[in-house]
Design a protein around this motif. Structure first.
Motif, PDB file in Angstrom:
ATOM      1  N   GLY A  89      -6.609  20.094 -15.003  1.00  0.00           N
ATOM      2  CA  GLY A  89      -7.502  19.575 -16.031  1.00  0.00           C
ATOM      3  C   GLY A  89      -7.407  18.080 -16.265  1.00  0.00           C
ATOM      4  O   GLY A  89      -7.718  17.609 -17.366  1.00  0.00           O
ATOM      5  N   GLN A  90      -7.028  17.319 -15.251  1.00  0.00           N
ATOM      6  CA  GLN A  90      -6.935  15.866 -15.395  1.00  0.00           C
ATOM      7  C   GLN A  90      -7.712  15.139 -14.290  1.00  0.00           C
ATOM      8  O   GLN A  90      -7.227  14.174 -13.701  1.00  0.00           O
ATOM      9  N   PRO A  91      -8.930  15.573 -13.988  1.00  0.00           N
ATOM     10  CA  PRO A  91      -9.663  14.945 -12.880  1.00  0.00           C
ATOM     11  C   PRO A  91      -9.979  13.481 -13.118  1.00  0.00           C
ATOM     12  O   PRO A  91     -10.200  12.724 -12.171  1.00  0.00           O
ATOM     13  N   GLU A  92      -9.997  13.051 -14.389  1.00  0.00           N
ATOM     14  CA  GLU A  92     -10.321  11.660 -14.684  1.00  0.00           C
ATOM     15  C   GLU A  92      -9.262  10.690 -14.174  1.00  0.00           C
ATOM     16  O   GLU A  92      -9.519   9.484 -14.020  1.00  0.00           O
ATOM     17  N   LEU A  93      -8.070  11.195 -13.879  1.00  0.00           N
ATOM     18  CA  LEU A  93      -7.004  10.317 -13.386  1.00  0.00           C
ATOM     19  C   LEU A  93      -7.199   9.968 -11.911  1.00  0.00           C
ATOM     20  O   LEU A  93      -6.711   8.937 -11.443  1.00  0.00           O
ATOM     21  N   TYR A  94      -7.926  10.803 -11.208  1.00  0.00           N
ATOM     22  CA  TYR A  94      -8.055  10.593  -9.760  1.00  0.00           C
ATOM     23  C   TYR A  94      -8.761   9.280  -9.406  1.00  0.00           C
ATOM     24  O   TYR A  94      -8.267   8.534  -8.544  1.00  0.00           O
ATOM     25  N   PRO A  95      -9.908   8.949 -10.018  1.00  0.00           N
ATOM     26  CA  PRO A  95     -10.517   7.646  -9.711  1.00  0.00           C
ATOM     27  C   PRO A  95      -9.592   6.471 -10.007  1.00  0.00           C
ATOM     28  O   PRO A  95      -9.675   5.430  -9.341  1.00  0.00           O
ATOM     29  N   GLU A  96      -8.702   6.624 -10.980  1.00  0.00           N
ATOM     30  CA  GLU A  96      -7.756   5.551 -11.273  1.00  0.00           C
ATOM     31  C   GLU A  96      -6.764   5.367 -10.124  1.00  0.00           C
ATOM     32  O   GLU A  96      -6.396   4.240  -9.777  1.00  0.00           O
ATOM     33  N   LEU A  97      -6.325   6.478  -9.534  1.00  0.00           N
ATOM     34  CA  LEU A  97      -5.438   6.382  -8.386  1.00  0.00           C
ATOM     35  C   LEU A  97      -6.130   5.698  -7.214  1.00  0.00           C
ATOM     36  O   LEU A  97      -5.551   4.842  -6.539  1.00  0.00           O
ATOM     37  N   MET A 106       0.802  -1.215   0.000  1.00  0.00           N
ATOM     38  CA  MET A 106       0.000   0.000   0.000  1.00  0.00           C
ATOM     39  C   MET A 106       0.840   1.273   0.000  1.00  0.00           C
ATOM     40  O   MET A 106       0.508   2.245  -0.698  1.00  0.00           O
ATOM     41  N   PHE A 107       1.931   1.294   0.753  1.00  0.00           N
ATOM     42  CA  PHE A 107       2.724   2.523   0.814  1.00  0.00           C
ATOM     43  C   PHE A 107       3.344   2.884  -0.541  1.00  0.00           C
ATOM     44  O   PHE A 107       3.230   4.038  -0.977  1.00  0.00           O
ATOM     45  N   PRO A 108       4.011   1.961  -1.233  1.00  0.00           N
ATOM     46  CA  PRO A 108       4.505   2.356  -2.566  1.00  0.00           C
ATOM     47  C   PRO A 108       3.393   2.666  -3.551  1.00  0.00           C
ATOM     48  O   PRO A 108       3.554   3.536  -4.422  1.00  0.00           O
ATOM     49  N   THR A 109       2.247   2.001  -3.418  1.00  0.00           N
ATOM     50  CA  THR A 109       1.106   2.354  -4.262  1.00  0.00           C
ATOM     51  C   THR A 109       0.696   3.803  -4.011  1.00  0.00           C
ATOM     52  O   THR A 109       0.404   4.555  -4.947  1.00  0.00           O
ATOM     53  N   GLY A 110       0.708   4.210  -2.751  1.00  0.00           N
ATOM     54  CA  GLY A 110       0.361   5.588  -2.417  1.00  0.00           C
ATOM     55  C   GLY A 110       1.364   6.613  -2.892  1.00  0.00           C
ATOM     56  O   GLY A 110       1.028   7.796  -3.052  1.00  0.00           O
ATOM     57  N   VAL A 111       2.600   6.187  -3.140  1.00  0.00           N
ATOM     58  CA  VAL A 111       3.615   7.120  -3.624  1.00  0.00           C
ATOM     59  C   VAL A 111       3.326   7.559  -5.064  1.00  0.00           C
ATOM     60  O   VAL A 111       3.874   8.555  -5.533  1.00  0.00           O
ATOM     61  N   THR A 112       2.425   6.875  -5.748  1.00  0.00           N
ATOM     62  CA  THR A 112       1.994   7.371  -7.064  1.00  0.00           C
ATOM     63  C   THR A 112       1.456   8.792  -6.955  1.00  0.00           C
ATOM     64  O   THR A 112       1.650   9.609  -7.871  1.00  0.00           O
ATOM     65  N   THR A 113       0.805   9.098  -5.840  1.00  0.00           N
ATOM     66  CA  THR A 113       0.309  10.467  -5.637  1.00  0.00           C
ATOM     67  C   THR A 113       1.468  11.439  -5.482  1.00  0.00           C
ATOM     68  O   THR A 113       1.385  12.593  -5.917  1.00  0.00           O
ATOM     69  N   HIS A 114       2.545  10.991  -4.869  1.00  0.00           N
ATOM     70  CA  HIS A 114       3.691  11.871  -4.640  1.00  0.00           C
ATOM     71  C   HIS A 114       4.358  12.286  -5.951  1.00  0.00           C
ATOM     72  O   HIS A 114       4.871  13.406  -6.061  1.00  0.00           O
ATOM     73  N   VAL A 115       4.361  11.387  -6.928  1.00  0.00           N
ATOM     74  CA  VAL A 115       4.934  11.743  -8.231  1.00  0.00           C
ATOM     75  C   VAL A 115       4.234  12.995  -8.767  1.00  0.00           C
ATOM     76  O   VAL A 115       4.883  13.933  -9.259  1.00  0.00           O
ATOM     77  N   LEU A 168       0.927   7.479 -15.495  1.00  0.00           N
ATOM     78  CA  LEU A 168       1.220   8.399 -14.400  1.00  0.00           C
ATOM     79  C   LEU A 168       2.325   9.372 -14.803  1.00  0.00           C
ATOM     80  O   LEU A 168       2.226  10.583 -14.559  1.00  0.00           O
ATOM     81  N   TRP A 169       3.354   8.840 -15.444  1.00  0.00           N
ATOM     82  CA  TRP A 169       4.478   9.698 -15.822  1.00  0.00           C
ATOM     83  C   TRP A 169       4.062  10.724 -16.878  1.00  0.00           C
ATOM     84  O   TRP A 169       4.516  11.879 -16.830  1.00  0.00           O
ATOM     85  N   ALA A 170       3.212  10.329 -17.805  1.00  0.00           N
ATOM     86  CA  ALA A 170       2.726  11.277 -18.812  1.00  0.00           C
ATOM     87  C   ALA A 170       1.970  12.427 -18.141  1.00  0.00           C
ATOM     88  O   ALA A 170       2.123  13.596 -18.526  1.00  0.00           O
ATOM     89  N   ALA A 171       1.176  12.088 -17.128  1.00  0.00           N
ATOM     90  CA  ALA A 171       0.452  13.138 -16.406  1.00  0.00           C
ATOM     91  C   ALA A 171       1.422  14.047 -15.658  1.00  0.00           C
ATOM     92  O   ALA A 171       1.244  15.274 -15.624  1.00  0.00           O
ATOM     93  N   ALA A 172       2.443  13.456 -15.065  1.00  0.00           N
ATOM     94  CA  ALA A 172       3.439  14.256 -14.352  1.00  0.00           C
ATOM     95  C   ALA A 172       4.162  15.205 -15.308  1.00  0.00           C
ATOM     96  O   ALA A 172       4.409  16.371 -14.973  1.00  0.00           O
ATOM     97  N   GLU A 173       4.492  14.737 -16.496  1.00  0.00           N
ATOM     98  CA  GLU A 173       5.152  15.585 -17.487  1.00  0.00           C
ATOM     99  C   GLU A 173       4.255  16.762 -17.874  1.00  0.00           C
ATOM    100  O   GLU A 173       4.727  17.891 -18.032  1.00  0.00           O
ATOM    101  N   ASP A 174       2.951  16.508 -18.040  1.00  0.00           N
ATOM    102  CA  ASP A 174       2.028  17.594 -18.374  1.00  0.00           C
ATOM    103  C   ASP A 174       1.973  18.633 -17.260  1.00  0.00           C
ATOM    104  O   ASP A 174       1.925  19.843 -17.518  1.00  0.00           O
TER     105      ASP A 174
END
Length: 359
Positions: A196-204, A161-170, A330-336
């Protein structure tokens, strides 16, 4: 309590206690209060993070959470060796944020302010932001790769769970936001909405397994968490790195903080810390009170199953693969997000050599 009053208490704690320690090199603020004005209200479910710098390569066990002059402080240590190189600090997503502004409490050697002078003007430089995002991504990948399927279930759950949660940190790091621990999901929701990427949140939330969980079930498991937490605190003896999170002083954060999230409508966002705290309780109980561990284990297993959809190791391994497959998106979203943010590279004091230690 106001943030300023809590900070003042922290300064006095450093003067009264930290300065006496062998190898003491200074102290600074970290965490969620960095950047907040002195007159801001500090919720009971928040603490003030204080980092004590030591010359020791192996710091002593951190005091953790303690109450001082009415303020809840979280005290931790960092070896000066980790702060010596400004480039390394700028590349570290859990260190750099403390030096984007002047957070220094005490600096007998002058090195902390010198570090701040190097880091602050370069903090938002695009190359440094990308390095910190890569640091967070590497933490997701490396910790998922280290998952031990032979460990007890109550240890497997946080190891996934902790590394999964680090996706938010990226994403938080990409947006120059504090990579907070307990409130990472509400924070990343704000970032994704703003970009402008709210659709990513349910995926997280889906990676965590709580995208569709009901408030009623979360409230039920907070009640079970309360029983387990209150049973754990009196019997805890063996030191763990998270032991200070399982004390009477920490109850406003560990238990009341989850209720606070529910009351404001963030029941899905409360799942992360509820399950994390339950798992930590059982890690302690398994060692210090095995009978109590066995008695409370069905409630833990039910919480994990109903809040995250995990019923055993096979589920965790499958969810781990989901996280790995999600990383390119996730990385594509971070780049944006990075592309939309400020880039102070041109305004900074110029490029920083890879190795420029503050000896």
């Amino acid at each position: 309590m106001r943030v300023g009053a809590a900070r003042a208490a922290a300064v006095r704690w450093v003067a009264a206690h930290a300065r006496r320690a062998p190898g003491y090199r200074g102290a600074y603020f970290s965490g969620s209060t960095v950047g907040k004005p002195d007159d801001a209200e500090l919720p009971p479910s928040s603490d003030v993070d204080v980092v004590v710098v030591t010359a020791q390569d192996e710091p002593p066990v951190k005091p953790g959470k303690l109450r001082y002059e009415g303020a809840l402080l979280e005290i931790s240590y960092v070896p000066w060796a980790e702060l010596r190189d400004p480039a390394a600090v700028l590349s570290s997503y859990h260190l750099a944020g403390s030096f984007r502004s002047d957070t220094v409490i005490d600096d007998p050697t002058g090195r902390l302010r010198a570090l701040y002078a190097e880091v602050a003007p370069r903090f938002a430089g695009r190359d440094w932001v990308r390095r910190r995002c890569l640091d967070a991504r590497h933490r997701v990948e490396s910790r998922l790769a280290a998952f031990d399927a032979s460990a007890p279930f109550h240890e497997q759950v946080p190891a996934w769970m902790f590394p999964t949660g680090v996706t938010t940190h990226v994403l938080l790091v990409a947006a120059l936001r504090n990579p907070t621990v307990r409130l990472r999901y509400p924070a990343v929701r704000e970032v994704l909405t703003a970009h402008g990427q709210p659709e990513l949140y349910p995926e997280l939330l889906g990676l965590l397994g709580c995208a569709d969980v009901s408030e009623r079930r979360v409230r039920h498991h907070v009640a079970e968490l309360t029983r387990t937490f209150d049973a754990t605190v009196p019997v805890a003896r063996t030191p763990f790195f998270f032991s200070s999170d399982l004390t009477a002083q920490a109850r406003p954060i560990a238990v009341d903080g989850s209720l606070e999230l529910l009351d404001r409508g963030d029941h899905r966002e409360a799942v992360f810390w509820i399950v994390a705290t339950l798992a930590r309780c059982h890690t302690v109980l398994a060692v210090d009170a095995p009978a109590l561990h066995a008695a409370r284990l069905p409630a833990f297993e039910a919480a994990v199953a109903e809040l995250t959809g995990i019923t055993g190791t096979t589920d965790i391994l499958a969810r781990r693969e989901e996280v790995i497959r999600f990383l390119p998106r996730l990385w594509a979203a971070a780049e944006d997000i990075m592309a939309a943010g400020p880039d102070t590279t041109e305004m900074s004091a110029g490029p920083l050599p890879e190795r420029r230690p503050l000896c």
